[in-house]
Design an enzyme around this catalytic site. Structure first.
Site, mmCIF file in Angstrom:
data_model
loop_
_atom_site.group_PDB
_atom_site.id
_atom_site.type_symbol
_atom_site.label_atom_id
_atom_site.label_comp_id
_atom_site.label_asym_id
_atom_site.label_seq_id
_atom_site.Cartn_x
_atom_site.Cartn_y
_atom_site.Cartn_z
ATOM 1 N N THR A 1 25.546 18.257 14.987
ATOM 2 C CA THR A 1 24.277 17.680 14.552
ATOM 3 C C THR A 1 23.542 17.216 15.796
ATOM 4 O O THR A 1 24.111 16.533 16.656
ATOM 5 C CB THR A 1 24.481 16.537 13.543
ATOM 6 O OG1 THR A 1 23.198 16.023 13.152
ATOM 7 C CG2 THR A 1 25.335 15.408 14.077
ATOM 8 N N GLU A 2 22.256 17.637 15.924
ATOM 9 C CA GLU A 2 21.571 17.474 17.209
ATOM 10 C C GLU A 2 21.308 16.046 17.621
ATOM 11 O O GLU A 2 20.887 15.782 18.742
ATOM 12 C CB GLU A 2 20.265 18.281 17.247
ATOM 13 C CG GLU A 2 19.224 17.872 16.255
ATOM 14 C CD GLU A 2 19.168 18.822 15.066
ATOM 15 O OE1 GLU A 2 18.074 19.003 14.536
ATOM 16 O OE2 GLU A 2 20.204 19.367 14.673
ATOM 17 N N ASN A 3 21.565 15.077 16.740
ATOM 18 C CA ASN A 3 21.410 13.683 17.159
ATOM 19 C C ASN A 3 22.649 13.159 17.864
ATOM 20 O O ASN A 3 22.726 11.980 18.183
ATOM 21 C CB ASN A 3 21.052 12.787 15.968
ATOM 22 C CG ASN A 3 22.038 12.899 14.833
ATOM 23 O OD1 ASN A 3 22.321 13.982 14.354
ATOM 24 N ND2 ASN A 3 22.566 11.776 14.397
ATOM 25 N N SER B 1 23.454 16.876 23.814
ATOM 26 C CA SER B 1 23.371 17.591 22.555
ATOM 27 C C SER B 1 22.545 18.861 22.692
ATOM 28 O O SER B 1 22.901 19.921 22.172
ATOM 29 C CB SER B 1 22.767 16.691 21.471
ATOM 30 O OG SER B 1 22.821 17.316 20.214
#
Length: 504
Positions: A334-336, A377
């Protein structure tokens, strides 16, 4: 380069940092070192300052510091750098509601319609930027790198200079753009095209961390690290709001995420963090009827194999793990800032404010999960280290162009990390999950699109509630490879806005 985000390059950034840090010395409490009250810590922020605010949604937001900023009614016309605006009256949305923001630079407005209304009324300037580019611009500014080339956004409105930054709206008239972004310089390296992005520099950074020692060494927790870490390294004055302050020596040097040299002031957090979207897992055996979204997600799950590293975009792609076979174990990114996303919590007591996905939903971590900041990320994303990324779409074309973040003239939440996620299609397979037609019955699979693009020739596979198409990104063209159960070829032909070959 965005007109409103012109970087003032500082030939002696270290000296500038020292100058700002001298103000900290004047404000330090007797015997307290860097430790200060919230009121004292933000006392010297001037009107019109460039203020970076850490957090992702409401995760890792420095609530105590933002609350203190609001208590200074004269503190207005702020140029705010924040990935998103939280929700109305919460997170950075609190500054928007109070009318303190002159401009905002970030990737995603989310559900903050209050700020969207201000934007369309011409009250504030909005500088939308792809999420990974935003993170890298912050990192570049921190590292003394004035600009860099990135594949993200090539061929889109970001590259061409077609983003509306500010509107002028007169009573009784339609909103009219008065400021448009400028085109980016482009250059080809090897067989790929890139655009030039300039660094961002902040005056102040308001960040949140899990723990600090009295020297200012910081430890973050899980996805609350997000933009807090890179923003702290960038700003000339970094104010860290922390949940726990411990004596020097309590944190091992190996445990430090952010060295004390980047932290000027430390504040004890007084307000608890919040979860924007509490999501719980469905009980096993819940046999509700499959919706169109479920049908698409179930079919998409068949594209994943054991051991893959995948990114699942907001919305429909997040349903995919529920339909994975028990013998297929994938690592969800998840890009966070998390690799190794677990299932939704089973009960509310297991919900943690620091552990969310890109949709701001409560999640859990796998035992072998790893957390990192926003820069790392998107190193994973742009570098092509993911095997697959799955995204939704407004429209997708026969040559693999994707449009999924805005319809001109309508409220746009922003592109988030989507432009980055499709920026390396040679190494990361891009699969689109979408209903075959929109709410009005118009095809979403089309020959060409006039919608603003998220990526050019990036999609390899399209999965809808009616069919599965393979996309020839090089030559252009669709091939129908599968019909969903109960669907006829005639129905697909009638509801598809592009020519396609059939290989059933």
């Amino acid at each position: 380069m965005f007109t409103a985000v012109r970087a003032t390059l500082r030939p002696n950034a270290v000296a500038s940092k020292r100058c700002f840090s001298s103000l900290s010395v004047q404000l330090k409490q007797a015997g307290g070192g860097k430790i200060m009250t919230p009121k004292a810590a933000i006392a010297d922020i001037p009107v019109g300052a460039k203020v970076m605010v850490g957090g992702f949604g409401l995760c890792g937001v420095p609530r105590t510091l933002l609350d203190e900023v609001v208590k200074r009614p004269e503190l207005k016309d702020l140029d705010v750098y924040s990935n998103n605006l939280g929700t109305p009256g919460r997170g950075v949305g609190l500054l928007a509601r109070e009318g303190r923001v002159r401009s905002i630079t970030g990737s995603f407005l989310g559900g903050n319609r209050e700020f969207g209304d201000q934007f369309f009324r011409g009250e504030v300037q909005l500088n939308l930027c792809p999420q990974g580019t935003f993170a890298e611009r912050i990192r570049a500014g921190a590292a003394g790198i004035p600009a860099f080339y990135t594949p993200t956004g090539y061929g889109t409105a970001v590259h061409k200079g077609e983003l509306v930054l500010k509107y002028e709206k007169k009573e009784g008239e339609e909103a009219k753009p008065v400021l448009i972004s400028k085109p980016r310089e482009s250059r080809r390296f090897g067989n790929r095209d890139f655009i030039l992005e300039e660094a961002i520099y902040g005056d102040y950074a308001l960040i949140h961390a899990r723990k600090a020692d009295e020297a200012g060494n910081l430890i973050f927790h899980s996805t609350a690290r997000n933009f807090n870490d890179p923003m702290a390294r960038n700003a000339r004055v970094t104010i860290a709001e922390v949940e726990e302050i411990v004596p020097v020596g309590s944190i091992s040097s190996d445990e430090v995420h952010l060295p004390s040299i980047f932290v000027d002031r430390i504040v004890k957090a007084e307000l608890p963090l919040e979860v924007e979207k509490v999501c719980l897992s469905k009980p096993e055996g819940d046999a509700t009827e499959l919706t169109k979204r479920d049908i698409i997600a179930k079919r998409a799950a068949a594209e994943l194999s054991d051991g893959m590293y995948v990114n699942l975009g907001v919305g429909m792609p997040n349903l995919v793990p529920s339909y994975l076979s028990k013998d297929v174990d994938v690592y969800v990114h998840t890009e966070n800032g998390l690799l190794g996303v677990g299932p939704y919590p089973s009960k509310e007591e297991d919900v943690h404010t620091d552990i969310i996905n890109a949709g701001k939903e409560s999640i859990t971590e796998r035992p072998d999960a790893a957390a990192f900041d926003a820069v790392a990320s998107f190193d994973i994303v742009r570098g092509g280290h993911l095997d697959v990324t799955m995204l939704g779409a407004l429209q997708v074309t026969a040559n693999g162009d994707l449009a999924n973040y805005m319809i001109p003239g309508k409220f746009a939440t922003g592109m988030g990390g989507a432009m980055d996620l499709v920026s390396n299609p040679d190494n990361t397979r891009v699969i689109v999950l979408t209903e075959h037609v929109d709410k009005t019955g118009k095809p979403k699979v089309v020959q060409n699109t006039e919608l603003p693009l998220t990526g050019v020739r990036c999609v390899s596979t399209i999965i809808t509630d009616l069919a599965v198409f393979n996309v020839d990104r090089e030559k252009g063209g669709l091939t129908l490879v599968e019909l969903q159960p109960g669907v006829t070829l005639e129905e697909v032909k009638a509801k598809t806005g592009a020519d396609f070959k059939v290989a059933l």
